[in-house]
Scaffold this motif. Structure first.
Motif, PDB file in Angstrom:
ATOM      1  N   PHE A 359     -14.430  -6.946  14.019  1.00  0.00           N
ATOM      2  CA  PHE A 359     -13.550  -7.499  12.971  1.00  0.00           C
ATOM      3  C   PHE A 359     -13.249  -6.461  11.902  1.00  0.00           C
ATOM      4  N   ILE A 360     -14.243  -5.639  11.606  1.00  0.00           N
ATOM      5  CA  ILE A 360     -14.023  -4.592  10.596  1.00  0.00           C
ATOM      6  C   ILE A 360     -12.933  -3.647  11.073  1.00  0.00           C
ATOM      7  N   SER A 361     -12.985  -3.289  12.334  1.00  0.00           N
ATOM      8  CA  SER A 361     -11.992  -2.368  12.844  1.00  0.00           C
ATOM      9  C   SER A 361     -10.615  -3.029  12.911  1.00  0.00           C
ATOM     10  N   LEU A 362     -10.595  -4.338  13.162  1.00  0.00           N
ATOM     11  CA  LEU A 362      -9.333  -5.079  13.128  1.00  0.00           C
ATOM     12  C   LEU A 362      -8.745  -5.044  11.704  1.00  0.00           C
ATOM     13  N   ALA A 363      -9.602  -5.293  10.732  1.00  0.00           N
ATOM     14  CA  ALA A 363      -9.167  -5.276   9.328  1.00  0.00           C
ATOM     15  C   ALA A 363      -8.652  -3.895   8.962  1.00  0.00           C
ATOM     16  N   TYR A 364      -9.382  -2.858   9.372  1.00  0.00           N
ATOM     17  CA  TYR A 364      -8.957  -1.491   9.048  1.00  0.00           C
ATOM     18  C   TYR A 364      -7.586  -1.216   9.653  1.00  0.00           C
ATOM     19  N   ASN A 365      -7.444  -1.533  10.934  1.00  0.00           N
ATOM     20  CA  ASN A 365      -6.173  -1.236  11.597  1.00  0.00           C
ATOM     21  C   ASN A 365      -5.015  -2.008  10.988  1.00  0.00           C
ATOM     22  N   TYR A 366      -5.270  -3.250  10.622  1.00  0.00           N
ATOM     23  CA  TYR A 366      -4.196  -4.025  10.015  1.00  0.00           C
ATOM     24  C   TYR A 366      -3.732  -3.364   8.718  1.00  0.00           C
ATOM     25  N   LEU A 367      -4.687  -2.979   7.876  1.00  0.00           N
ATOM     26  CA  LEU A 367      -4.326  -2.390   6.582  1.00  0.00           C
ATOM     27  C   LEU A 367      -3.750  -0.987   6.724  1.00  0.00           C
ATOM     28  N   ALA A 368      -4.426  -0.145   7.505  1.00  0.00           N
ATOM     29  CA  ALA A 368      -4.050   1.266   7.570  1.00  0.00           C
ATOM     30  C   ALA A 368      -2.804   1.490   8.433  1.00  0.00           C
ATOM     31  N   THR A 369      -2.574   0.619   9.413  1.00  0.00           N
ATOM     32  CA  THR A 369      -1.422   0.815  10.293  1.00  0.00           C
ATOM     33  C   THR A 369      -0.297  -0.164   9.973  1.00  0.00           C
ATOM     34  N   ASP A 370      -0.580  -1.469  10.102  1.00  0.00           N
ATOM     35  CA  ASP A 370       0.498  -2.456   9.927  1.00  0.00           C
ATOM     36  C   ASP A 370       0.998  -2.515   8.484  1.00  0.00           C
ATOM     37  N   LEU A 371       0.071  -2.821   7.587  1.00  0.00           N
ATOM     38  CA  LEU A 371       0.483  -2.992   6.194  1.00  0.00           C
ATOM     39  C   LEU A 371       1.096  -1.711   5.635  1.00  0.00           C
ATOM     40  N   LYS A 372       0.426  -0.596   5.865  1.00  0.00           N
ATOM     41  CA  LYS A 372       0.961   0.666   5.346  1.00  0.00           C
ATOM     42  C   LYS A 372       2.293   1.020   5.999  1.00  0.00           C
ATOM     43  N   GLY A 373       2.437   0.657   7.264  1.00  0.00           N
ATOM     44  CA  GLY A 373       3.697   0.898   7.969  1.00  0.00           C
ATOM     45  C   GLY A 373       4.844   0.138   7.321  1.00  0.00           C
ATOM     46  N   ILE A 374       4.563  -1.130   7.003  1.00  0.00           N
ATOM     47  CA  ILE A 374       5.596  -1.951   6.351  1.00  0.00           C
ATOM     48  C   ILE A 374       5.928  -1.373   4.972  1.00  0.00           C
ATOM     49  N   MET A 375       4.854  -1.007   4.245  1.00  0.00           N
ATOM     50  CA  MET A 375       5.073  -0.459   2.901  1.00  0.00           C
ATOM     51  C   MET A 375       5.907   0.816   2.942  1.00  0.00           C
ATOM     52  N   GLU A 376       5.630   1.650   3.932  1.00  0.00           N
ATOM     53  CA  GLU A 376       6.389   2.896   4.029  1.00  0.00           C
ATOM     54  C   GLU A 376       7.846   2.620   4.374  1.00  0.00           C
ATOM     55  N   ALA A 377       8.062   1.690   5.317  1.00  0.00           N
ATOM     56  CA  ALA A 377       9.434   1.348   5.699  1.00  0.00           C
ATOM     57  C   ALA A 377      10.205   0.793   4.507  1.00  0.00           C
ATOM     58  N   GLU A 378       9.514   0.006   3.664  1.00  0.00           N
ATOM     59  CA  GLU A 378      10.158  -0.600   2.493  1.00  0.00           C
ATOM     60  C   GLU A 378      10.083   0.303   1.264  1.00  0.00           C
ATOM     61  N   ARG A 379       9.509   1.488   1.437  1.00  0.00           N
ATOM     62  CA  ARG A 379       9.291   2.417   0.326  1.00  0.00           C
ATOM     63  C   ARG A 379       8.616   1.720  -0.855  1.00  0.00           C
ATOM     64  N   MET A 380       7.565   0.982  -0.528  1.00  0.00           N
ATOM     65  CA  MET A 380       6.888   0.169  -1.533  1.00  0.00           C
ATOM     66  C   MET A 380       5.553   0.803  -1.915  1.00  0.00           C
ATOM     67  N   SER A 381       5.239   0.790  -3.213  1.00  0.00           N
ATOM     68  CA  SER A 381       3.961   1.354  -3.656  1.00  0.00           C
ATOM     69  C   SER A 381       2.923   0.241  -3.742  1.00  0.00           C
ATOM     70  N   TRP A 382       1.659   0.636  -3.881  1.00  0.00           N
ATOM     71  CA  TRP A 382       0.593  -0.356  -4.009  1.00  0.00           C
ATOM     72  C   TRP A 382       0.817  -1.240  -5.230  1.00  0.00           C
ATOM     73  N   GLU A 383       1.389  -0.671  -6.277  1.00  0.00           N
ATOM     74  CA  GLU A 383       1.629  -1.427  -7.505  1.00  0.00           C
ATOM     75  C   GLU A 383       2.645  -2.541  -7.272  1.00  0.00           C
ATOM     76  N   GLU A 384       3.600  -2.280  -6.373  1.00  0.00           N
ATOM     77  CA  GLU A 384       4.660  -3.269  -6.132  1.00  0.00           C
ATOM     78  C   GLU A 384       4.250  -4.339  -5.125  1.00  0.00           C
ATOM     79  N   LEU A 385       3.185  -4.066  -4.401  1.00  0.00           N
ATOM     80  CA  LEU A 385       2.756  -4.981  -3.337  1.00  0.00           C
ATOM     81  C   LEU A 385       2.275  -6.292  -3.940  1.00  0.00           C
ATOM     82  N   LYS A 386       2.769  -7.405  -3.392  1.00  0.00           N
ATOM     83  CA  LYS A 386       2.442  -8.698  -4.000  1.00  0.00           C
ATOM     84  C   LYS A 386       1.244  -9.375  -3.341  1.00  0.00           C
ATOM     85  N   ILE A 387       0.663  -8.770  -2.338  1.00  0.00           N
ATOM     86  CA  ILE A 387      -0.472  -9.405  -1.634  1.00  0.00           C
ATOM     87  C   ILE A 387      -1.709  -9.375  -2.531  1.00  0.00           C
TER      88      ILE A 387
END
Ligand code: ADP
Ligand code: MG
Ligand code: ZN
Length: 387
Positions: A359-387
């Motif tokens: 589960f830890i590795s699932l959590a890591y992959n979700y954050l480091a790959t999926d979430l960051k991927g979306i943020m990069e595509a949307e050019r969104m910073s951590w400050e702008e993230l609403k999660i």
């Protein structure tokens, strides 16, 4: 014959103090209006006297403590004389024979190779000096027309760290510089952006015959403004010197620059020796009584400073790898991105009983790959993230 490359680094970093090193002008590297943060002291008007910025001294000591350096009870400033228009006084206040930190080491902790990570690069010293002004050469149709000087940067506190000649490749030099950058950021003493000139690396390179104690003639490479440049320039220079030596010729001791476009180093000037600088103790500043072993007097309580150090990046990396069973590559991303680490640790906490490595590795992959991927595509910073 087997030639072994030997490399030592000299790294400068601008400290993030509120004010300059020896006057109360703002330390603002981002100031766009030239010659705004200046005063008679940093312009070296006759009759002015410097005052030591205690915070800058403290920041360098923090770096030394993190590196395991020896902090002497006493230290002092010296004048390094040279004549150049970026240096209003005609000398730079620096430290010659009594630096703030002596010895210490930094591991190549960012490497993904466990053997390389164990390698500890010995530090010679870390000292404090002042930055110089910026010279801007104007040209029109390729011809020089004017030279401008901006003294906003003159007098900003500058830390200089010198390593022993113990590295052997461009890769090691880069790993060291990257590791130091992350340490300076973790300690919040410098933004240490190489592209902005907040951190500047000089690489010293020589070759000698493997097994021989005596080192070869060294060449110094300046103006390297990225980690890529540090690695590539070093590797280029190693090969350049190898060719010279294999022809039976001698390497000339000199300072060379790096042409990133052509991927070559080029002659800049012949190297000056310490005697050319006519170092002398700075008569306008008192020697520093940094601390006292008897817990009385002195500017700092060393033990308090040591206790206040944050978790160091290599300690953090070890902990993350151990606690969460992460790979070196995964841990590197977390230690370089504070917000990602916060998210990750929060998510893991929520896992509760499900806290298995799967589960830890699932959590890591979700954050480091999926979430960051979306943020990069949307050019969104951590400050702008609403999660
Ligand atoms: P200098 O007086 O020429 O500045 P230093 O002794 O102060 O030389 O060393 C400056 C840097 O060069 C240090 O990082 C040191 O490790 C490195 N260095 C010294 N000698 C050599 C050498 N022969 N080959 C490679 N690096 C060296
Ligand atoms: Mg030197
Ligand atoms: Zn000033």
């Amino acid at each position: 014959m087997e030639w072994e490359p030997v490399i030592g680094l000299e790294i400068h970093a601008e400290l993030r103090t509120k004010t300059k090193m020896f006057c109360s002008c703002l330390n603002d590297p981002e100031e766009k209006i030239p010659n705004k943060n200046i005063c008679p002291v940093c312009l070296a008007h006759p009759g002015t006297l410097p005052t030591i910025n205690k915070k800058a001294v403290e920041e360098v000591i923090k770096v030394g403590l993190a590196l395991g350096s020896k902090i002497p009870e006493y230290s002092k400033f010296d004048r390094k004389n040279y004549f150049y228009p970026d240096l209003p006084k005609g000398y730079q206040i620096s430290q010659y024979d009594e630096p703030l930190c002596k010895g210490g080491a930094l591991p190549l902790y960012l490497s993904n190779d466990p053997e390389e990570r164990k390698k500890r690069i010995q530090i010679t010293r870390v000292h404090l000096e002042e930055d110089v002004g910026k010279i801007i050469h104007l040209t029109s149709q390729g011809k020089p027309t004017a030279t401008l000087i901006d003294y906003n940067r003159a007098g900003i506190p500058l830390m200089e760290l010198v390593t022993e000649p113990v590295m052997h490749s461009g890769r090691e030099a880069r790993l060291f510089a990257q590791g130091l950058q992350l340490l300076l950021r973790t300690l919040e003493v410098s933004k240490a952006n190489m592209e902005e000139g907040e951190m500047r690396c000089e690489v010293n390179i020589s070759l000698h015959q493997k097994g021989q104690e005596k080192l070869g003639t060294k060449v110094e490479i300046k103006n390297l403004n990225s980690f890529r440049a540090v690695e590539q320039a070093t590797d280029f220079e190693i090969e350049r010197q190898r060719e010279i030596l294999e022809k039976g010729e001698n390497v000339v001791q000199e300072t060379r620059g790096w042409d990133a476009k052509k991927g070559i180093t080029y002659h800049q000037r012949l190297k000056e020796g310490a005697q050319d600088y006519r170092y002398l103790p700075e008569p306008d500043l008192p020697p520093l009584h940094l601390y006292s072993r008897e817990k009385e007097g002195g500017l700092f309580l060393l033990e308090e400073l040591r206790k206040a150090l944050p978790e160091l990046p290599w300690e953090k990396k070890d902990r993350l790898m151990r606690e969460y069973n992460l790979t070196s590559l995964q841990a590197n991303l977390l230690i370089t991105e504070e917000k990602l680490l916060d998210f990750f640790q929060e998510v893991v906490k929520e896992l509760g009983a499900k806290k298995s490595s799967q589960f830890i590795s699932l959590a890591y992959n979700y954050l480091a790959t999926d979430l960051k991927g979306i943020m990069e595509a949307e050019r969104m910073s951590w400050e702008e993230l609403k999660i």
